[in-house]
Design a protein around this motif. Structure first.
Motif, PDB file in Angstrom:
ATOM      1  N   ALA A  49       0.799  -1.238   0.000  1.00 25.49           N
ATOM      2  CA  ALA A  49       0.000   0.000   0.000  1.00 25.49           C
ATOM      3  C   ALA A  49       0.822   1.273   0.000  1.00 25.49           C
ATOM      4  CB  ALA A  49      -0.930   0.008   1.219  1.00 25.49           C
ATOM      5  N   THR A  50       2.139   1.165  -0.018  1.00 24.89           N
ATOM      6  CA  THR A  50       2.957   2.376   0.107  1.00 24.89           C
ATOM      7  C   THR A  50       3.429   2.948  -1.222  1.00 24.89           C
ATOM      8  OG1 THR A  50       4.917   0.992   0.446  1.00 24.89           O
ATOM      9  CG2 THR A  50       3.752   1.777   2.420  1.00 24.89           C
ATOM     10  N   GLY A  51       3.059   2.325  -2.333  1.00 22.63           N
ATOM     11  CA  GLY A  51       3.480   2.851  -3.622  1.00 22.63           C
ATOM     12  C   GLY A  51       2.604   2.344  -4.743  1.00 22.63           C
ATOM     13  N   GLY A  52       2.649   3.032  -5.872  1.00 21.63           N
ATOM     14  CA  GLY A  52       1.979   2.585  -7.075  1.00 21.63           C
ATOM     15  C   GLY A  52       0.478   2.444  -6.920  1.00 21.63           C
ATOM     16  N   ILE A  53      -0.054   1.391  -7.518  1.00 19.37           N
ATOM     17  CA  ILE A  53      -1.489   1.157  -7.490  1.00 19.37           C
ATOM     18  C   ILE A  53      -1.981   0.934  -6.069  1.00 19.37           C
ATOM     19  CG2 ILE A  53      -3.284  -0.488  -8.191  1.00 19.37           C
ATOM     20  CD1 ILE A  53      -1.763  -0.802 -10.849  1.00 19.37           C
ATOM     21  N   GLY A  54      -1.196   0.240  -5.247  1.00 21.34           N
ATOM     22  CA  GLY A  54      -1.593   0.015  -3.865  1.00 21.34           C
ATOM     23  C   GLY A  54      -1.771   1.309  -3.098  1.00 21.34           C
ATOM     24  N   ARG A  55      -0.864   2.253  -3.295  1.00 19.93           N
ATOM     25  CA  ARG A  55      -0.994   3.549  -2.620  1.00 19.93           C
ATOM     26  C   ARG A  55      -2.220   4.303  -3.134  1.00 19.93           C
ATOM     27  NH1 ARG A  55       1.956   7.361   0.604  1.00 19.93           N
ATOM     28  NH2 ARG A  55       0.346   8.930   1.072  1.00 19.93           N
ATOM     29  N   ARG A  73       6.547  -3.525   3.546  1.00 18.03           N
ATOM     30  CA  ARG A  73       7.787  -3.843   4.241  1.00 18.03           C
ATOM     31  C   ARG A  73       8.601  -2.636   4.666  1.00 18.03           C
ATOM     32  NH1 ARG A  73      11.430  -6.409  -0.712  1.00 18.03           N
ATOM     33  NH2 ARG A  73      11.499  -4.534  -2.016  1.00 18.03           N
ATOM     34  N   ASN A  74       8.312  -1.465   4.109  1.00 18.15           N
ATOM     35  CA  ASN A  74       9.133  -0.295   4.392  1.00 18.15           C
ATOM     36  C   ASN A  74       8.490   0.528   5.507  1.00 18.15           C
ATOM     37  OD1 ASN A  74      10.235   2.414   4.290  1.00 18.15           O
ATOM     38  ND2 ASN A  74      11.168   1.846   2.338  1.00 18.15           N
ATOM     39  N   PRO A  75       9.075   0.519   6.704  1.00 20.46           N
ATOM     40  CA  PRO A  75       8.442   1.227   7.821  1.00 20.46           C
ATOM     41  C   PRO A  75       8.388   2.742   7.630  1.00 20.46           C
ATOM     42  CG  PRO A  75      10.613   0.393   8.450  1.00 20.46           C
ATOM     43  CD  PRO A  75      10.294  -0.190   7.121  1.00 20.46           C
ATOM     44  N   ASP A  76       9.360   3.301   6.932  1.00 20.74           N
ATOM     45  CA  ASP A  76       9.346   4.746   6.709  1.00 20.74           C
ATOM     46  C   ASP A  76       8.194   5.153   5.791  1.00 20.74           C
ATOM     47  OD1 ASP A  76      11.600   5.068   8.309  1.00 20.74           O
ATOM     48  OD2 ASP A  76      12.974   4.838   6.604  1.00 20.74           O
ATOM     49  N   LYS A  77       7.981   4.381   4.738  1.00 23.70           N
ATOM     50  CA  LYS A  77       6.864   4.677   3.832  1.00 23.70           C
ATOM     51  C   LYS A  77       5.524   4.447   4.525  1.00 23.70           C
ATOM     52  CE  LYS A  77       9.263   3.827  -0.548  1.00 23.70           C
ATOM     53  NZ  LYS A  77       9.281   3.018  -1.805  1.00 23.70           N
ATOM     54  N   LEU A  78       5.464   3.429   5.377  1.00 25.62           N
ATOM     55  CA  LEU A  78       4.241   3.189   6.141  1.00 25.62           C
ATOM     56  C   LEU A  78       3.963   4.351   7.092  1.00 25.62           C
ATOM     57  CD1 LEU A  78       4.505  -0.610   6.960  1.00 25.62           C
ATOM     58  CD2 LEU A  78       2.662   0.481   5.676  1.00 25.62           C
ATOM     59  N   ALA A  79       5.025   4.862   7.710  1.00 26.52           N
ATOM     60  CA  ALA A  79       4.850   5.994   8.625  1.00 26.52           C
ATOM     61  C   ALA A  79       4.358   7.227   7.883  1.00 26.52           C
ATOM     62  CB  ALA A  79       6.169   6.287   9.340  1.00 26.52           C
ATOM     63  N   ALA A  80       4.873   7.435   6.678  1.00 22.47           N
ATOM     64  CA  ALA A  80       4.428   8.582   5.883  1.00 22.47           C
ATOM     65  C   ALA A  80       2.961   8.436   5.503  1.00 22.47           C
ATOM     66  CB  ALA A  80       5.297   8.706   4.630  1.00 22.47           C
ATOM     67  N   LEU A  81       2.539   7.215   5.173  1.00 23.76           N
ATOM     68  CA  LEU A  81       1.133   6.975   4.857  1.00 23.76           C
ATOM     69  C   LEU A  81       0.263   7.202   6.093  1.00 23.76           C
ATOM     70  CD1 LEU A  81      -1.167   6.035   3.048  1.00 23.76           C
ATOM     71  CD2 LEU A  81      -0.451   3.668   3.462  1.00 23.76           C
ATOM     72  N   ARG A  88      -6.804   7.011  11.465  1.00 27.13           N
ATOM     73  CA  ARG A  88      -7.488   5.971  10.696  1.00 27.13           C
ATOM     74  C   ARG A  88      -6.543   5.027   9.955  1.00 27.13           C
ATOM     75  NH1 ARG A  88     -10.312   7.789   6.548  1.00 27.13           N
ATOM     76  NH2 ARG A  88      -9.689   9.981   6.616  1.00 27.13           N
ATOM     77  N   VAL A  89      -5.253   5.131  10.205  1.00 27.32           N
ATOM     78  CA  VAL A  89      -4.296   4.246   9.546  1.00 27.32           C
ATOM     79  C   VAL A  89      -3.553   3.440  10.604  1.00 27.32           C
ATOM     80  CG1 VAL A  89      -2.300   4.078   8.014  1.00 27.32           C
ATOM     81  CG2 VAL A  89      -4.014   5.859   7.618  1.00 27.32           C
ATOM     82  N   PHE A  90      -3.578   2.116  10.454  1.00 28.50           N
ATOM     83  CA  PHE A  90      -2.946   1.216  11.413  1.00 28.50           C
ATOM     84  C   PHE A  90      -1.992   0.303  10.646  1.00 28.50           C
ATOM     85  CE2 PHE A  90      -6.982   2.621  13.042  1.00 28.50           C
ATOM     86  CZ  PHE A  90      -6.682   2.984  14.357  1.00 28.50           C
ATOM     87  N   PRO A  91      -0.765   0.773  10.432  1.00 26.29           N
ATOM     88  CA  PRO A  91       0.164   0.067   9.551  1.00 26.29           C
ATOM     89  C   PRO A  91       0.685  -1.235  10.139  1.00 26.29           C
ATOM     90  CG  PRO A  91       1.254   1.931  10.591  1.00 26.29           C
ATOM     91  CD  PRO A  91      -0.186   2.030  10.970  1.00 26.29           C
ATOM     92  N   VAL A  92       0.957  -2.174   9.257  1.00 28.16           N
ATOM     93  CA  VAL A  92       1.557  -3.457   9.614  1.00 28.16           C
ATOM     94  C   VAL A  92       2.792  -3.637   8.743  1.00 28.16           C
ATOM     95  CG1 VAL A  92       1.252  -5.965   9.654  1.00 28.16           C
ATOM     96  CG2 VAL A  92      -0.668  -4.456  10.264  1.00 28.16           C
ATOM     97  N   THR A  93       3.941  -3.766   9.383  1.00 31.68           N
ATOM     98  CA  THR A  93       5.190  -3.928   8.653  1.00 31.68           C
ATOM     99  C   THR A  93       5.478  -5.404   8.433  1.00 31.68           C
ATOM    100  OG1 THR A  93       6.071  -1.914   9.675  1.00 31.68           O
ATOM    101  CG2 THR A  93       7.650  -3.377   8.628  1.00 31.68           C
ATOM    102  N   ALA A  94       5.655  -5.796   7.178  1.00 33.86           N
ATOM    103  CA  ALA A  94       5.952  -7.189   6.863  1.00 33.86           C
ATOM    104  C   ALA A  94       6.550  -7.282   5.471  1.00 33.86           C
ATOM    105  CB  ALA A  94       4.688  -8.049   6.939  1.00 33.86           C
TER     106      ALA A  94
END
Length: 317
Positions: A49-55, A73-81, A88-94
């Motif tokens: 979800a942090t880039g491209g079509i997923g974002r 997988r990228n925690p920095d991009k998840l944090a930016a999202l 309303r955003v609850f990221p999961v890093t994997a």
């Protein structure tokens, strides 16, 4: 390049260029009603979800008021999202190329107690060269198919989906070039590995998994879809198909255009077509462009058993 191959390439582009490009999208969109849905109260989970079509899917779900569980997988991009809508955003890093981390991601979603209204199995890669994950699987197979299966099966087993939920598998028109075949799944022989064909096999696998899950779980009121985003100017296209991009860059779809059908499916959840439908630009299409890909000695159930066996070779943490 021989004449037969040139004819095949010319026939493929002649058949699909207008339809799969932004030209086809813009022409069809003229007839679409405006989507006005408010997704407040819904939870959407999107892989990659942090880039491209997923974002683009994630951004549209958030814009419409949904709670978002992005898995990447990228925690920095998840944090930016997450910073775009922190309540309303609850990221999961994997790393979704790894079975163990995919299981952990599923466990995190389940433990949070949010029942999922829409899951988009979006993450995918197209690789030129054969590489293996740390668990010994071919990387694109593990990312494109095996761990879609692992994540979705874990959520299904835990009854983590809300009533009437939609599970959307982001495939590709590339699957038109391959039948369902277990013989090429996870190909690790360098002499036989062709990245584009491996990608087609995995994407065909997504379509067959959709049929399997529908047969197993539709009675629970869940909706399963497989879709094609068209030819979008994604990072994967930039890195793995540079010649394709160089020739067609001016007519490739944007990420938002590639995301449109996934968003539409998640909002409308149509029941007008069966699980064999290959959704593209808000309409069901035939999953086979060529008769040869209908010929297979394997079934969707064979594929599910195969993937379950593959995942079982990785011990639980």
């Amino acid at each position: 390049m021989d004449i037969a191959k040139l004819r095949k390439i010319a026939g493929f582009y002649g058949r699909f260029l207008v339809s799969f490009s932004a030209i086809g999208y813009r022409a069809r969109a003229l007839a679409w009603p405006r989507l006005t849905a408010d997704l407040g109260g819904q939870t959407w989970a999107v892989t990659g979800a942090t880039g491209g079509i997923g974002r683009a899917i994630a951004d549209e779900a958030l814009r419409r008021g949904a709670t978002l569980v992005p898995i990447a997988r990228n925690p920095d991009k998840l944090a930016a999202l997450a910073a775009s809508a922190p309540q309303r955003v609850f990221p999961v890093t994997a790393d979704l190329s790894l079975v163990r981390e995919t299981r952990q991601a599923a466990a995190a979603v389940i433990a949070a107690g949010r029942r999922i209204d829409v899951l988009v199995n979006n993450v995918g890669v197209l690789l030129d060269d054969l590489t293996l994950t740390g668990e010994g699987f071919e990387t694109s197979y593990a990312t494109n198919l095996l761990n879609h299966f692992v994540l979705t099966e874990a959520l299904l087993a835990a009854d983590a989906f809300a009533p009437g939920a939609a599970i959307i598998n982001m495939a590709s028109g590339g699957m038109y070039n391959a039948p369902l075949t277990l013989d090429y799944m996870g190909m690790k022989d360098p002499a036989k590995y062709v990245g584009v064909y491996a990608y087609a096999v995995h994407k065909r696998g997504q379509a067959e998994l959709t049929r399997h899950w529908h047969a197993q779980h539709a009675a629970r009121g869940l909706h399963f879809y497989v879709m094609h985003p068209g030819w979008a100017d994604t990072d994967g296209v930039k890195t793995s198909l540079p010649n394709f991009r160089r020739m067609l860059r001016t007519v490739l779809r944007t990420d938002a255009q590639g995301a449109d059908t996934a968003v539409w499916l998640g909002i409308t959840r149509p029941t007008s077509a069966g699980p064999e439908a290959f959704w593209f630009d808000r309409a069901p299409r035939d999953a086979h462009a060529y008769a040869r890909t209908r010929v297979t000695r394997h079934t969707p159930e064979d594929l599910a058993r195969f993937l379950a066996g593959e995942a079982a070779t990785i011990p639980a943490a």
